[in-house]
Motif scaffolding. Structure first.
Motif, PDB file in Angstrom:
ATOM      1  N   PRO A  32       0.828  -1.200   0.000  1.00  0.00           N
ATOM      2  CA  PRO A  32       0.000   0.000   0.000  1.00  0.00           C
ATOM      3  C   PRO A  32       0.867   1.255   0.000  1.00  0.00           C
ATOM      4  CG  PRO A  32      -0.008  -1.010   2.171  1.00  0.00           C
ATOM      5  CD  PRO A  32       0.734  -1.942   1.255  1.00  0.00           C
ATOM      6  N   ALA A  33       0.409   2.253  -0.713  1.00  0.00           N
ATOM      7  CA  ALA A  33       1.140   3.517  -0.772  1.00  0.00           C
ATOM      8  C   ALA A  33       0.955   4.270   0.541  1.00  0.00           C
ATOM      9  CB  ALA A  33       0.627   4.359  -1.935  1.00  0.00           C
ATOM     10  N   ILE A  34       2.013   4.883   0.989  1.00  0.00           N
ATOM     11  CA  ILE A  34       1.955   5.679   2.203  1.00  0.00           C
ATOM     12  C   ILE A  34       1.637   7.102   1.796  1.00  0.00           C
ATOM     13  CG2 ILE A  34       3.260   6.541   4.169  1.00  0.00           C
ATOM     14  CD1 ILE A  34       4.954   3.976   3.976  1.00  0.00           C
ATOM     15  N   LEU A  35       0.515   7.602   2.266  1.00  0.00           N
ATOM     16  CA  LEU A  35       0.084   8.937   1.903  1.00  0.00           C
ATOM     17  C   LEU A  35       0.749   9.946   2.821  1.00  0.00           C
ATOM     18  CD1 LEU A  35      -1.722  10.690   0.146  1.00  0.00           C
ATOM     19  CD2 LEU A  35      -3.517  10.399   1.836  1.00  0.00           C
ATOM     20  N   THR A  36       1.678  10.704   2.274  1.00  0.00           N
ATOM     21  CA  THR A  36       2.350  11.741   3.039  1.00  0.00           C
ATOM     22  C   THR A  36       1.914  13.119   2.580  1.00  0.00           C
ATOM     23  OG1 THR A  36       4.208  11.736   1.504  1.00  0.00           O
ATOM     24  CG2 THR A  36       4.386  10.332   3.450  1.00  0.00           C
ATOM     25  N   ALA A  37       0.973  13.159   1.658  1.00  0.00           N
ATOM     26  CA  ALA A  37       0.531  14.436   1.117  1.00  0.00           C
ATOM     27  C   ALA A  37      -0.333  15.175   2.128  1.00  0.00           C
ATOM     28  CB  ALA A  37      -0.243  14.221  -0.175  1.00  0.00           C
ATOM     29  N   ARG A  38      -0.205  16.484   2.097  1.00  0.00           N
ATOM     30  CA  ARG A  38      -1.040  17.366   2.889  1.00  0.00           C
ATOM     31  C   ARG A  38      -1.781  18.287   1.939  1.00  0.00           C
ATOM     32  NH1 ARG A  38       2.064  20.183   7.547  1.00  0.00           N
ATOM     33  NH2 ARG A  38      -0.060  20.759   8.040  1.00  0.00           N
ATOM     34  N   THR A  39      -2.780  18.934   2.442  1.00  0.00           N
ATOM     35  CA  THR A  39      -3.567  19.859   1.636  1.00  0.00           C
ATOM     36  C   THR A  39      -3.217  21.281   2.035  1.00  0.00           C
ATOM     37  OG1 THR A  39      -5.360  18.257   1.547  1.00  0.00           O
ATOM     38  CG2 THR A  39      -5.910  20.513   0.977  1.00  0.00           C
ATOM     39  N   GLY A  40      -3.113  22.135   1.032  1.00  0.00           N
ATOM     40  CA  GLY A  40      -2.843  23.543   1.264  1.00  0.00           C
ATOM     41  C   GLY A  40      -3.648  24.390   0.305  1.00  0.00           C
ATOM     42  N   VAL A  41      -3.761  25.679   0.629  1.00  0.00           N
ATOM     43  CA  VAL A  41      -4.486  26.613  -0.216  1.00  0.00           C
ATOM     44  C   VAL A  41      -3.547  27.762  -0.569  1.00  0.00           C
ATOM     45  CG1 VAL A  41      -6.460  28.150  -0.421  1.00  0.00           C
ATOM     46  CG2 VAL A  41      -6.685  26.015   0.850  1.00  0.00           C
ATOM     47  N   LEU A  42      -3.327  27.956  -1.858  1.00  0.00           N
ATOM     48  CA  LEU A  42      -2.527  29.069  -2.344  1.00  0.00           C
ATOM     49  C   LEU A  42      -3.484  30.195  -2.722  1.00  0.00           C
ATOM     50  CD1 LEU A  42       0.166  30.320  -3.265  1.00  0.00           C
ATOM     51  CD2 LEU A  42      -0.237  29.268  -5.503  1.00  0.00           C
ATOM     52  N   THR A  43      -3.340  31.336  -2.060  1.00  0.00           N
ATOM     53  CA  THR A  43      -4.183  32.496  -2.323  1.00  0.00           C
ATOM     54  C   THR A  43      -3.287  33.642  -2.776  1.00  0.00           C
ATOM     55  OG1 THR A  43      -5.670  31.769  -0.573  1.00  0.00           O
ATOM     56  CG2 THR A  43      -5.946  34.025  -1.379  1.00  0.00           C
ATOM     57  N   ILE A  44      -3.588  34.173  -3.936  1.00  0.00           N
ATOM     58  CA  ILE A  44      -2.818  35.280  -4.517  1.00  0.00           C
ATOM     59  C   ILE A  44      -3.790  36.368  -4.925  1.00  0.00           C
ATOM     60  CG2 ILE A  44      -1.385  35.990  -6.483  1.00  0.00           C
ATOM     61  CD1 ILE A  44      -0.161  33.204  -6.458  1.00  0.00           C
ATOM     62  N   SER A  45      -3.420  37.633  -4.688  1.00  0.00           N
ATOM     63  CA  SER A  45      -4.220  38.750  -5.180  1.00  0.00           C
ATOM     64  C   SER A  45      -3.296  39.913  -5.543  1.00  0.00           C
ATOM     65  CB  SER A  45      -5.258  39.189  -4.146  1.00  0.00           C
ATOM     66  OG  SER A  45      -4.633  39.678  -2.993  1.00  0.00           O
ATOM     67  N   GLY A  46      -3.725  40.676  -6.539  1.00  0.00           N
ATOM     68  CA  GLY A  46      -2.973  41.844  -6.958  1.00  0.00           C
ATOM     69  C   GLY A  46      -1.671  41.534  -7.666  1.00  0.00           C
ATOM     70  N   MET A  47      -1.538  40.347  -8.220  1.00  0.00           N
ATOM     71  CA  MET A  47      -0.298  39.955  -8.888  1.00  0.00           C
ATOM     72  C   MET A  47      -0.306  40.437 -10.339  1.00  0.00           C
ATOM     73  SD  MET A  47       1.258  36.139  -9.508  1.00  0.00           S
ATOM     74  CE  MET A  47       0.207  35.747 -10.893  1.00  0.00           C
ATOM     75  N   PRO A  48       0.798  41.025 -10.807  1.00  0.00           N
ATOM     76  CA  PRO A  48       0.877  41.390 -12.226  1.00  0.00           C
ATOM     77  C   PRO A  48       0.650  40.148 -13.102  1.00  0.00           C
ATOM     78  CG  PRO A  48       2.670  42.395 -11.020  1.00  0.00           C
ATOM     79  CD  PRO A  48       1.983  41.449 -10.076  1.00  0.00           C
ATOM     80  N   ARG A  49      -0.186  40.300 -14.108  1.00  0.00           N
ATOM     81  CA  ARG A  49      -0.576  39.170 -14.953  1.00  0.00           C
ATOM     82  C   ARG A  49       0.625  38.488 -15.605  1.00  0.00           C
ATOM     83  NH1 ARG A  49      -4.309  39.912 -20.182  1.00  0.00           N
ATOM     84  NH2 ARG A  49      -2.405  40.928 -20.851  1.00  0.00           N
ATOM     85  N   ALA A  50       1.678  39.224 -15.886  1.00  0.00           N
ATOM     86  CA  ALA A  50       2.861  38.652 -16.537  1.00  0.00           C
ATOM     87  C   ALA A  50       3.545  37.590 -15.682  1.00  0.00           C
ATOM     88  CB  ALA A  50       3.848  39.764 -16.880  1.00  0.00           C
ATOM     89  N   LEU A  51       3.279  37.556 -14.370  1.00  0.00           N
ATOM     90  CA  LEU A  51       3.916  36.574 -13.485  1.00  0.00           C
ATOM     91  C   LEU A  51       3.168  35.252 -13.418  1.00  0.00           C
ATOM     92  CD1 LEU A  51       4.922  38.868 -10.502  1.00  0.00           C
ATOM     93  CD2 LEU A  51       6.361  38.020 -12.359  1.00  0.00           C
ATOM     94  N   ARG A  52       2.008  35.191 -14.027  1.00  0.00           N
ATOM     95  CA  ARG A  52       1.194  33.977 -13.978  1.00  0.00           C
ATOM     96  C   ARG A  52       1.967  32.726 -14.416  1.00  0.00           C
ATOM     97  NH1 ARG A  52      -4.163  33.015 -17.644  1.00  0.00           N
ATOM     98  NH2 ARG A  52      -3.827  30.793 -17.713  1.00  0.00           N
TER      99      ARG A  52
END
Length: 134
Positions: A32-52
């Motif tokens: 069986p695979a050992i699940l070491t993954a966690r969940t996170g939320v990346l929140t970005i606002s006001g970022m210049p579109r060129a950095l996407r």
């Protein structure tokens, strides 16, 4: 539309998300695979579109595995396989974007992603947060 397409095998297998990436290989189900993954939320606002593309590239390079989140019965053709960017107000001239993306990865992967995102946020004066659940 994203600037980074998923791998060809994953893209072609989109119609059946349960199909293995490579049909000619038999998956190893002995341990069986050992699940070491966690969940996170990346929140970005006001970022210049060129950095996407830089943020999307950082996500691909830092979070090496496919998402561990699966919604039973979800239509694979409408799955959230890309970061949903939207327009946002920002500092300075030009177009700015925002996003809120749920991600999965190991703590080490999240630390690498956080370092890159924080560096870009400091350098280009936008708001970014990577919050880990639990």
């Amino acid at each position: 539309m994203t600037t980074l397409a998923p791998s060809l095998a994953r893209w072609l297998g989109a119609a059946d998300s349960k199909a293995p990436d490579h049909l000619w290989e038999t998956p190893d189900v002995s341990a069986p695979a050992i699940l070491t993954a966690r969940t996170g939320v990346l929140t970005i606002s006001g970022m210049p579109r060129a950095l996407r593309p830089r943020i999307e590239t950082a996500m691909v390079l830092c979070l090496s595995r496919d998402s561990a989140l699966e919604i039973p019965g979800a239509d694979p053709l409408t799955s959230d396989w890309f970061t949903p960017w939207r327009r946002s107000g920002g500092r300075g001239p030009g177009l700015h974007v925002a996003c809120r993306q749920v991600l999965t990865g190991t703590p080490e992967e999240f630390e690498r992603l956080r370092a890159i995102v924080d560096n870009l946020a400091d350098r280009y004066c936008f708001d970014a947060e990577l919050a880990l659940a639990g």
